[in-house]
Design a protein around this motif. Structure first.
Motif, PDB file in Angstrom:
ATOM      1  N   LEU A  30       0.829  -1.205   0.000  1.00  0.00           N
ATOM      2  CA  LEU A  30       0.000   0.000   0.000  1.00  0.00           C
ATOM      3  C   LEU A  30       0.864   1.255   0.000  1.00  0.00           C
ATOM      4  N   MET A  31       1.977   1.226   0.723  1.00  0.00           N
ATOM      5  CA  MET A  31       2.855   2.391   0.772  1.00  0.00           C
ATOM      6  C   MET A  31       3.540   2.644  -0.568  1.00  0.00           C
ATOM      7  N   HIS A  32       3.692   1.596  -1.392  1.00  0.00           N
ATOM      8  CA  HIS A  32       4.254   1.784  -2.723  1.00  0.00           C
ATOM      9  C   HIS A  32       3.310   2.590  -3.610  1.00  0.00           C
ATOM     10  N   VAL A  33       2.041   2.610  -3.273  1.00  0.00           N
ATOM     11  CA  VAL A  33       1.064   3.399  -4.018  1.00  0.00           C
ATOM     12  C   VAL A  33       0.883   4.765  -3.360  1.00  0.00           C
ATOM     13  N   VAL A  34       0.811   4.767  -2.036  1.00  0.00           N
ATOM     14  CA  VAL A  34       0.523   6.005  -1.301  1.00  0.00           C
ATOM     15  C   VAL A  34       1.697   6.981  -1.349  1.00  0.00           C
ATOM     16  N   ALA A  35       2.916   6.496  -1.205  1.00  0.00           N
ATOM     17  CA  ALA A  35       4.086   7.379  -1.136  1.00  0.00           C
ATOM     18  C   ALA A  35       4.242   8.251  -2.390  1.00  0.00           C
ATOM     19  N   PRO A  36       4.184   7.708  -3.601  1.00  0.00           N
ATOM     20  CA  PRO A  36       4.292   8.585  -4.770  1.00  0.00           C
ATOM     21  C   PRO A  36       3.146   9.591  -4.874  1.00  0.00           C
ATOM     22  N   LEU A  37       1.934   9.171  -4.510  1.00  0.00           N
ATOM     23  CA  LEU A  37       0.804  10.112  -4.547  1.00  0.00           C
ATOM     24  C   LEU A  37       0.996  11.218  -3.523  1.00  0.00           C
ATOM     25  N   ALA A  38       1.491  10.866  -2.338  1.00  0.00           N
ATOM     26  CA  ALA A  38       1.764  11.872  -1.314  1.00  0.00           C
ATOM     27  C   ALA A  38       2.879  12.810  -1.767  1.00  0.00           C
ATOM     28  N   ALA A  39       3.878  12.279  -2.458  1.00  0.00           N
ATOM     29  CA  ALA A  39       4.966  13.121  -2.956  1.00  0.00           C
ATOM     30  C   ALA A  39       4.459  14.104  -4.009  1.00  0.00           C
ATOM     31  N   ILE A  40       3.598  13.639  -4.881  1.00  0.00           N
ATOM     32  CA  ILE A  40       3.027  14.530  -5.903  1.00  0.00           C
ATOM     33  C   ILE A  40       2.234  15.647  -5.235  1.00  0.00           C
ATOM     34  N   ALA A  41       1.397  15.279  -4.274  1.00  0.00           N
ATOM     35  CA  ALA A  41       0.596  16.282  -3.574  1.00  0.00           C
ATOM     36  C   ALA A  41       1.488  17.243  -2.779  1.00  0.00           C
ATOM     37  N   GLY A  42       2.521  16.716  -2.141  1.00  0.00           N
ATOM     38  CA  GLY A  42       3.425  17.559  -1.354  1.00  0.00           C
ATOM     39  C   GLY A  42       4.180  18.548  -2.214  1.00  0.00           C
ATOM     40  N   VAL A  43       4.660  18.100  -3.364  1.00  0.00           N
ATOM     41  CA  VAL A  43       5.382  18.986  -4.276  1.00  0.00           C
ATOM     42  C   VAL A  43       4.439  20.039  -4.846  1.00  0.00           C
ATOM     43  N   TRP A  44       3.230  19.640  -5.192  1.00  0.00           N
ATOM     44  CA  TRP A  44       2.246  20.606  -5.697  1.00  0.00           C
ATOM     45  C   TRP A  44       1.975  21.690  -4.654  1.00  0.00           C
TER      46      TRP A  44
END
Length: 105
Positions: A30-44
């Motif tokens: 699950l973290m392999h999916v959540v981490a990239p999405l969180a990174a995208i949101a954090g960078v945005w």
């Protein structure tokens, strides 16, 4: 010649204390999916905050690299600042995600 290169034997010498191998923690699927999405949101979010801070401080819109009327030095400096911030946010999010290890069965 084989004496110079070693026989391939990796047995430790008597009396030496070598560290034992430690099993690497693994991230949950699950973290392999959540981490990239969180990174995208954090960078945005970080870019939005930087743009707002720039507008508040200077009274102008942030420099755009594709705008020919923008000073080249200003565009490069702004691009470097936003890229460095985005990289720092991404590293922080991935490090935080990697601390969440999968439970042992």
């Amino acid at each position: 010649m084989s004496d110079l290169l070693g026989s391939g034997d990796i047995t430790p010498a008597a009396g030496t204390d070598l560290p034992t191998p430690v099993e690497e923690p693994t991230m949950s699927p699950l973290m392999h999916v959540v981490a990239p999405l969180a990174a995208i949101a954090g960078v945005w979010l970080a870019r939005k905050v930087l743009n707002t801070m720039y507008e508040t401080t200077t009274g102008r819109k942030p420099p755009q690299a594709d705008d020919p009327s923008t000073n080249v030095v200003r565009a490069i400096l702004w691009s470097a600042a936003t890229a460095a911030t985005a990289a720092a946010v991404e590293v922080a999010i991935f490090r935080a995600a990697s601390r969440r290890v999968a439970p042992k069965a």
